[in-house]
Design a protein around this motif. Structure first.
Motif, mmCIF file in Angstrom:
data_model
loop_
_atom_site.group_PDB
_atom_site.id
_atom_site.type_symbol
_atom_site.label_atom_id
_atom_site.label_comp_id
_atom_site.label_asym_id
_atom_site.label_seq_id
_atom_site.Cartn_x
_atom_site.Cartn_y
_atom_site.Cartn_z
ATOM 1 N N PRO A 178 0.829 -1.211 0.000
ATOM 2 C CA PRO A 178 0.000 0.000 0.000
ATOM 3 C C PRO A 178 0.860 1.255 0.000
ATOM 4 C CG PRO A 178 0.002 -1.034 2.167
ATOM 5 C CD PRO A 178 0.676 -1.988 1.247
ATOM 6 N N GLN A 179 0.328 2.348 -0.536
ATOM 7 C CA GLN A 179 1.032 3.621 -0.570
ATOM 8 C C GLN A 179 0.230 4.668 0.191
ATOM 9 O OE1 GLN A 179 2.422 4.792 -4.493
ATOM 10 N NE2 GLN A 179 2.207 2.696 -5.239
ATOM 11 N N THR A 180 0.931 5.636 0.766
ATOM 12 C CA THR A 180 0.254 6.657 1.556
ATOM 13 C C THR A 180 1.039 7.969 1.518
ATOM 14 O OG1 THR A 180 -0.626 7.179 3.769
ATOM 15 C CG2 THR A 180 1.435 5.967 3.679
ATOM 16 N N PRO A 181 0.345 9.117 1.551
ATOM 17 C CA PRO A 181 1.034 10.405 1.642
ATOM 18 C C PRO A 181 1.759 10.522 2.984
ATOM 19 C CG PRO A 181 -1.254 10.677 0.956
ATOM 20 C CD PRO A 181 -1.112 9.266 1.416
ATOM 21 N N THR A 182 2.937 11.103 2.963
ATOM 22 C CA THR A 182 3.766 11.174 4.167
ATOM 23 C C THR A 182 4.148 12.616 4.465
ATOM 24 O OG1 THR A 182 4.650 9.009 3.587
ATOM 25 C CG2 THR A 182 5.829 10.249 5.285
#
Length: 357
Positions: free
Chosen positions: A237-241
């Motif tokens: 999964p990818q997420t804004p950091t």
């Protein structure tokens, strides 16, 4: 005579225009192709590109309508970034969106949108362009309840969940530095772990509290990341950091090889010396182009042994069949498999399941 010539010219021009229109219409009828699923191409807009970002990460570009009044954004790119499932129905050229209690359906060329089982219009119908379905940017606000701001040719979309953040620790296993698409992966390699998407607003901090750059990071480092609760459904999964802090001290960073290689996989064999693990054989996937996927690593007193979150573990955890990620320098033997000395080994410990009451 002149009048007759004018009539002939007019008739010929009208005939050419009508035949051209027929050819254009035919081209539309014959270009039904899968759009990630299936859609029909629409005329290309010539009024400029719209740059779209969702929760701080850039997604596919959009475009302006011909009157330059409405920014159109790609629906699938939007839903993927927001973690919304999209199902394309080619029969009626509609996209069905679902996520938890959220449900809506979008029809190509119909200014009709469903919100809480009620229909509303947004002034612009969804359009298909070059095989992709686009919706007006206001759709993200009125239907998906996200925050939308437009500045020039930049459309920024932020979801309600994006305001909520979570902090977690992990060891860096991959670094991607491709212009605007910068990211690091922690907590696992390959399809495991999580990808932290970085933007110009992401703060990178050293253990001493100083601002650093992406180039200062390297695989094997332990970091703490503050990121959004919103994640894509991809693997990993990818997420804004928003913030990444290196937890390795200056001394630990200095001990790291100038060039670090990595191999993630399963321990095939374990060698003991004086009752202590002295060597492990790891077979799996490489974490760098020049790294082997099968390697033997010497374990000594200087080798750092940690779990996925960077916490210290004992050498007894290095058992045959255990999943590990080994980090080491390029200085290895030319044998097959090559032999090197591990700088750090991450042991993937089994998750403890809560007892049923």
């Amino acid at each position: 005579m002149k009048n007759n010539m004018k009539k002939v010219s007019t008739i010929m021009a009208l005939s050419m225009a009508l035949s051209g229109g027929a050819a254009y219409a035919a081209s539309l009828d014959n270009t039904v192709q899968p759009m990630q699923e299936t859609v029909t191409s629409a005329p290309s807009s010539t009024t400029g590109v719209v740059h779209v970002s969702v929760n701080g990460a850039a997604v596919a570009n959009g475009y302006w309508t011909q009157d330059d009044k409405t920014a159109m954004i790609p629906l699938r790119a939007l839903t993927e970034a927001l973690g919304i499932e999209l199902k394309w129905h080619k029969e009626d050229k509609s996209a069905e969106l679902t996520r938890g209690a959220l449900w809506t359906q979008v029809f190509a060329d119909k200014d009709r949108y469903s919100v809480n089982k009620m229909l509303l219009t947004l002034g612009t119908a969804p359009q298909i362009k070059d095989g992709t379905l686009y919706v007006p940017a206001v759709f993200a606000e009125k239907v998906l309840h996200a925050q939308v701001s437009t500045t020039g040719n930049q459309v920024e979309i932020k979801s309600e969940e994006d305001v909520k953040t979570v902090t977690e620790r992990g060891v860096i296993t991959r670094i991607s530095n491709q212009d605007q698409y910068q990211s690091i992966q922690i907590g696992g390699a390959g399809l495991d772990g999580i990808v932290l998407n970085l933007s110009k607003d992401t703060h990178l901090i050293s253990a001493e509290g100083k601002e650093i750059k992406l180039a200062d990071l390297s695989i094997g480092m332990v970091v703490e990341a503050e990121h959004s609760l919103m994640m894509t459904k991809s693997l990993p999964p990818q997420t804004p950091t928003y913030k990444v802090t290196v937890l390795d001290t200056a001394a630990e960073t200095a001990a790291q090889p100038e060039e670090t290689l990595g191999t993630a996989g399963t321990i095939e064999n374990v060698n003991m010396k004086d009752g202590t693990v002295s060597q492990i054989e790891v077979k799996g996937i490489r974490l760098a182009e020049t790294a082997p996927d099968h390697v033997v690593l010497n374990i000594d007193k200087a080798t750092s042994l940690v779990n996925q979150e960077g916490e210290a573990v004992k050498a007894e955890q290095l058992t045959k069949g255990a999943k590990v990620i080994g980090f080491y320098s390029p200085m290895m033997t030319r044998s097959l498999p090559p032999i090197g000395t591990a700088w750090k080994v991450v042991v993937e410990l089994p998750t403890v399941q809560p007892k049923a009451e």
